[in-house]
Structures are given as C-alpha cells and as structure tokens.
Design a protein around this motif. Structure first.
Motif, PDB file in Angstrom:
ATOM      1  N   LEU A  27       0.827  -1.163   0.036  1.00  0.00           N
ATOM      2  CA  LEU A  27      -0.099  -0.009   0.081  1.00  0.00           C
ATOM      3  C   LEU A  27       0.844   1.366   0.055  1.00  0.00           C
ATOM      4  O   LEU A  27       0.589   2.319  -0.257  1.00  0.00           O
ATOM      5  N   HIS A  28       2.121   1.186   0.724  1.00  0.00           N
ATOM      6  CA  HIS A  28       2.918   2.370   0.570  1.00  0.00           C
ATOM      7  C   HIS A  28       3.716   2.700  -0.809  1.00  0.00           C
ATOM      8  O   HIS A  28       4.247   3.768  -0.812  1.00  0.00           O
ATOM      9  N   HIS A  29       3.247   1.888  -1.603  1.00  0.00           N
ATOM     10  CA  HIS A  29       3.897   2.323  -3.063  1.00  0.00           C
ATOM     11  C   HIS A  29       2.706   2.443  -3.939  1.00  0.00           C
ATOM     12  O   HIS A  29       1.514   2.034  -3.845  1.00  0.00           O
ATOM     13  N   LYS A  30       3.196   2.945  -5.325  1.00  0.00           N
ATOM     14  CA  LYS A  30       2.022   3.237  -6.263  1.00  0.00           C
ATOM     15  C   LYS A  30       1.801   1.812  -6.941  1.00  0.00           C
ATOM     16  O   LYS A  30       2.655   1.243  -7.173  1.00  0.00           O
ATOM     17  N   PRO A  31       0.530   1.736  -7.591  1.00  0.00           N
ATOM     18  CA  PRO A  31       0.118   0.499  -8.224  1.00  0.00           C
ATOM     19  C   PRO A  31       1.264   0.511  -9.529  1.00  0.00           C
ATOM     20  O   PRO A  31       1.509  -0.827  -9.934  1.00  0.00           O
ATOM     21  N   SER A  32       1.574   1.637 -10.035  1.00  0.00           N
ATOM     22  CA  SER A  32       2.542   1.489 -11.218  1.00  0.00           C
ATOM     23  C   SER A  32       3.745   0.659 -10.946  1.00  0.00           C
ATOM     24  O   SER A  32       4.692   0.351 -11.904  1.00  0.00           O
ATOM     25  N   SER A  33       4.290   0.750  -9.637  1.00  0.00           N
ATOM     26  CA  SER A  33       5.299   0.245  -9.142  1.00  0.00           C
ATOM     27  C   SER A  33       5.300  -1.428  -9.430  1.00  0.00           C
ATOM     28  O   SER A  33       6.389  -2.027  -9.637  1.00  0.00           O
ATOM     29  N   TYR A  34       4.043  -1.995  -9.557  1.00  0.00           N
ATOM     30  CA  TYR A  34       3.966  -3.374  -9.832  1.00  0.00           C
ATOM     31  C   TYR A  34       3.471  -3.734 -11.111  1.00  0.00           C
ATOM     32  O   TYR A  34       2.833  -4.669 -11.325  1.00  0.00           O
ATOM     33  N   GLY A  35       3.439  -2.696 -12.109  1.00  0.00           N
ATOM     34  CA  GLY A  35       3.093  -2.884 -13.181  1.00  0.00           C
ATOM     35  C   GLY A  35       1.385  -2.757 -13.430  1.00  0.00           C
ATOM     36  O   GLY A  35       0.870  -3.468 -14.280  1.00  0.00           O
ATOM     37  N   ILE A  36       0.681  -2.271 -12.570  1.00  0.00           N
ATOM     38  CA  ILE A  36      -0.672  -2.089 -12.576  1.00  0.00           C
ATOM     39  C   ILE A  36      -1.055  -0.440 -13.160  1.00  0.00           C
ATOM     40  O   ILE A  36      -0.693   0.440 -12.411  1.00  0.00           O
ATOM     41  N   ASN A  37      -2.001  -0.616 -13.961  1.00  0.00           N
ATOM     42  CA  ASN A  37      -2.159   0.805 -14.774  1.00  0.00           C
ATOM     43  C   ASN A  37      -3.442   1.364 -13.904  1.00  0.00           C
ATOM     44  O   ASN A  37      -4.579   1.598 -14.322  1.00  0.00           O
ATOM     45  N   ARG A  38      -2.929   1.813 -12.747  1.00  0.00           N
ATOM     46  CA  ARG A  38      -3.912   2.576 -11.655  1.00  0.00           C
ATOM     47  C   ARG A  38      -3.286   3.587 -11.065  1.00  0.00           C
ATOM     48  O   ARG A  38      -2.008   3.616 -10.633  1.00  0.00           O
ATOM     49  N   SER A  39      -3.999   4.718 -10.642  1.00  0.00           N
ATOM     50  CA  SER A  39      -3.519   5.807  -9.550  1.00  0.00           C
ATOM     51  C   SER A  39      -3.892   5.442  -8.012  1.00  0.00           C
ATOM     52  O   SER A  39      -3.240   6.301  -7.458  1.00  0.00           O
ATOM     53  N   ASN A  40      -4.791   4.351  -7.995  1.00  0.00           N
ATOM     54  CA  ASN A  40      -5.020   4.304  -6.605  1.00  0.00           C
ATOM     55  C   ASN A  40      -5.068   2.863  -6.588  1.00  0.00           C
ATOM     56  O   ASN A  40      -5.455   1.977  -7.382  1.00  0.00           O
ATOM     57  N   TRP A  41      -5.210   2.150  -5.088  1.00  0.00           N
ATOM     58  CA  TRP A  41      -5.415   0.847  -5.054  1.00  0.00           C
ATOM     59  C   TRP A  41      -6.978   0.335  -4.836  1.00  0.00           C
ATOM     60  O   TRP A  41      -7.498   1.263  -4.241  1.00  0.00           O
ATOM     61  N   THR A  42      -7.256  -0.792  -5.323  1.00  0.00           N
ATOM     62  CA  THR A  42      -8.481  -1.513  -5.069  1.00  0.00           C
ATOM     63  C   THR A  42      -8.076  -2.866  -4.528  1.00  0.00           C
ATOM     64  O   THR A  42      -6.855  -3.280  -4.338  1.00  0.00           O
ATOM     65  N   GLN A  43      -9.080  -3.666  -3.751  1.00  0.00           N
ATOM     66  CA  GLN A  43      -8.678  -4.738  -3.272  1.00  0.00           C
ATOM     67  C   GLN A  43      -8.415  -5.825  -4.232  1.00  0.00           C
ATOM     68  O   GLN A  43      -7.386  -6.535  -4.003  1.00  0.00           O
TER      69      GLN A  43
END
Length: 438
Positions: free
Chosen positions: A158-174
């Motif tokens: 959660l402390h990182h942006k989704p883009s750090s994990y190759g996910i094209n989002r600006s916020n986290w979802t479950q």
C-alpha cells in the motif's frame, strides 16, 4: 602436554559434571557474539577476559597455555570454563530465542509472507488461518506487532504506487492489491482476504479532503505579524477581520431541512433573480460584535466606507487594526492614501490610529469573519425564498443584531483556535488550512 582435568561441582542442570572436556564446540552465533563483546569491552574488564577464555577453549588451547597468554591463573581459567559449561543449556535456549527473533526480523525486512497462525490460534491449515479472526478482525486498529507477516506485507504494498507493480492505476483497490501480492509472492489472495487483512490493520477507504493552501512568498511574515498583533492587543486597542459577501442573488435557495418521510425538497436550478445584494462586514476580535452595511459592488470605496464607520464607532480606541484577505481592492493605492490621511489628521484630534494587517494570499481560513458569514448563510439564506432585496437584507440584519446582543450578554472573544495557535509549532497546520473552528 595438557593438564589433568579437574572434577567439577554439581551445577544447575541437575547432573554432575565430572571432567571438563579438552575442547568445546561453539555455534557461529555464539562465536560472533563473543567476538563482538571482546571488541566492545576491550580494556574494561581488566586482566580477566572470560570471552577470550571460552574462545580459546573452543580452539582446543589448554588451560596453562590460556592462562599464560591472558596473564591469569589456571584456576581462573578453570573457573570460567566451569561457569560456561554449567550455563550451556541456558545459552542454547537463549540462542534459540535469538534465532526466532532474527527470523521474524528478516521476515519483516524482506516482506516474506508467512501464513502460519499466531500462537494463540490453532487452525488446522493456512487456509483456516486466513478464515480465523485474529486481533483487529472486528474492525479495530491493531498495533504493528500484532499483525501477521502477510498483513504487514500487504501494508508495505500500500505504501507504493500501483504502477510500481505494473498495474495501470493511480490508486489501490482490493483486486489490484491481490494482484500485486500475487506477483510478489506467487500466491494471490482473494478480495475478501485482502479486505479482512486491511480491516485487521485498521485501514479504511477514505475520501481525500481538499484544503486551502497559501502560495504567498511572505506567508510566514504575515502570519507572524497577525498573531503578534492579536496576542499583544492593549485594552484601548481592537482588531477587526473584514470581508465582503456577495453578490447574493435574491432567489429560492436549497438547503438541509426537516422533511416528511418519502419526500425530497427541491429548488429550481435555473432561476430569474429578483435582485442581488453585496454585504460588507467587520468582526471585532475582542467583543465579537459585527459591523455591517450593504453596498453595490466590491471595491475600495466600500472598504473605505466600512473603515470610516469603524473609526467613528470606536472613536474611544487609541488604535484599531484592520485585517483582510489579498483581494485586489484591499491593496489599492486609494485605500493606502486614505489610511495615511486619516492617521495624519488623528494626530491632532481624538480618534483611533488605523493600521492595516494584510492576510496572506489564499488564506481565507485565517479570516475569522468567514465563519460568521457561513453561520449567517446557514441560518437565513439556505432554504430561503425572499421576494425582494429588502426582505433578504432585513433577515440578514436581524440575524446580526441578535448575534451582537447575544455576545453583549455573554461576552466572548471572536474565534477559537486562532487564539491558541503557536505559530512555530502549528505552522504546517495553519498553512494548509487544517483549523476548521475559528
């Protein structure tokens, strides 16, 4: 030639030790700890160095050779060896605890998820552990030490942006959290498991609150000046927060009101106004009294008219301070020239000197009268349907007269937090407008 081993007395292990072994085996952890102690305490323990004795014993060096090298007696060497051997079980137990603590630390540092249940829970499988309610499962926040490694790993994601994990989002979802967890640890949890782990950690889905911030390069100096004036007012001085409201259209307004069940109040989005009003107001910080009048437009002439009203109304004061926001008409040359002229005349006659204390740009949250205007609008503007300008003005004026009378009967300074602010301690809060009640 090695000396004859000496019999030893019975020790705490419950079994007598007959002979000292010629050498002992130290684990890498024990040897490292002994070396660290020697480095840390060189020169502190004097001629007797127990750690060096034990290390030489593990190397197979005899008692006489150890005693000669360390300049101590053979009896001292023998005594230290007995003490170590007598404590062998306690040392092994301590090392085992140390291993567990070290493994927990490595798990946390490298975020290795471990789905083993906590000691107080005994589920039959990791899957059962995920379904078992642990600390905080009921929704209460849990301290970090009570969280399972899997939960701590999820919080780290959660402390990182989704883009750090190759996910094209600006916020986290479950779902995206579950995907990132699966990429890291090759084990993707379900959305319900992610939700449960977040609840255990006390993490909730919250809306960001927009706050005012001031871009004024002289922000610090202006706020310091305001607070210094505010906290150093004399008995014959006063400070006024000044602002304008409007133009307010005379029309039907919506708002919160009591409504029968099943009904929803409405008001037209597009209306033909029956007129409009512009309100000028000044709030005394010492008496909490509002001075107001109605103008046609927002300009310097209106501010000058209000300042003249205050100068005449508070003629028994030696000095009055006027503070307002950074609107363009508050910084006009006409206003400055008027204040200079009034002060020049005041020197030779009775009346207050006028000093201007400007607020930083975009710092409406520091202007206390904004809260007074807001309360007035909730009381007499929201849910209203006035038919003329005079009707609206009468309602507003009645509200201010009743308010002034209340504070005459119940004296209280204007504002709340602004009197308690320690600028140097609360600088970040007041800069971002986090004080809600003034």
């Amino acid at each position: 030639m090695r000396p004859t081993a000496h019999p030893l007395p019975e020790v705490h292990t419950g079994q007598p030790i007959d002979l000292l072994p010629l050498a002992i085996e130290l684990s890498p952890v024990q040897r490292e700890i002994l070396d660290l102690i020697i480095q840390d305490q060189t020169g502190i323990q004097g001629p007797v160095q127990p750690e060096r004795v034990i290390l030489r014993w593990s190397d197979g060096i005899s008692e006489p050779a150890t005693a000669l090298e360390l300049c101590i007696s053979e009896e001292e060497v023998r005594s230290l060896r007995r003490r170590w051997l007598a404590s062998a079980q306690r040392i092994a137990a301590a090392e085992k605890r140390l291993h567990k603590v070290f493994n927990d630390l490595v798990t946390l540092i490298f975020r290795v998820p471990n789905e083993e249940p906590p000691p107080e829970a005994t589920p039959n499988s990791p899957e059962d552990a995920a379904q078992t309610s642990g600390p905080g499962a009921g929704g209460n926040p849990t301290v970090a030490s009570d969280l399972r490694p899997a939960t701590r790993a999820l919080i780290e994601i959660l402390h990182h942006k989704p883009s750090s994990y190759g996910i094209n989002r600006s916020n986290w979802t479950q779902e995206s959290l579950a995907d990132a967890f699966g990429k890291l640890y090759s084990r993707r949890p379900s959305k319900s498991t992610v939700s449960r782990l977040l609840r255990q950690a006390g993490v909730r889905w919250r809306q960001s609150r927009r706050v005012l911030t001031s871009p004024d390069p002289n922000y610090r100096e202006k706020v310091e000046l305001l607070l210094n004036v505010l906290h150093s007012l004399k008995a014959d001085e006063d400070l006024f927060f000044i602002d304008e409201l409007g133009p307010l259209a005379v029309k039907r307004y919506g708002g919160r009101c009591y409504t029968p069940k099943g009904q929803t109040p409405t008001h037209p989005q597009n209306q033909w106004p029956k007129g409009s009003i512009t309100l000028y107001g000044a709030l005394s910080v010492t008496t909490n009294q509002v001075t107001w009048f109605y103008g046609k437009t927002k300009d310097s002439s209106g501010i000058i008219a209000l300042a003249e009203i205050l100068s005449n109304k508070y003629h028994n004061k030696s000095r009055i301070y006027l503070t307002w926001d950074a609107a363009s008409w508050h910084r006009s040359s006409a206003l400055v020239e008027w204040a200079d002229a009034i002060n020049a005349v005041t020197v030779n006659r009775s009346g207050p000197l006028i000093e201007i204390v400007p607020l930083p740009a975009s710092a409406q949250f520091l202007d206390v009268i904004e809260a007074v205007f807001s309360a007035m609008k909730r009381a007499v503007i929201h849910s209203s349907d006035y038919q003329s300008e005079d009707e609206m003005k009468n309602a507003i004026s009645t509200h201010f007269r009743e308010r002034n009378e209340f504070f005459k009967q119940n004296p209280k300074r204007a504002g709340k937090k602004i009197w308690e602010i320690d600028f140097f301690n609360d600088h970040n809060y007041i800069r971002s407008g986090n004080y809600r009640e003034w």
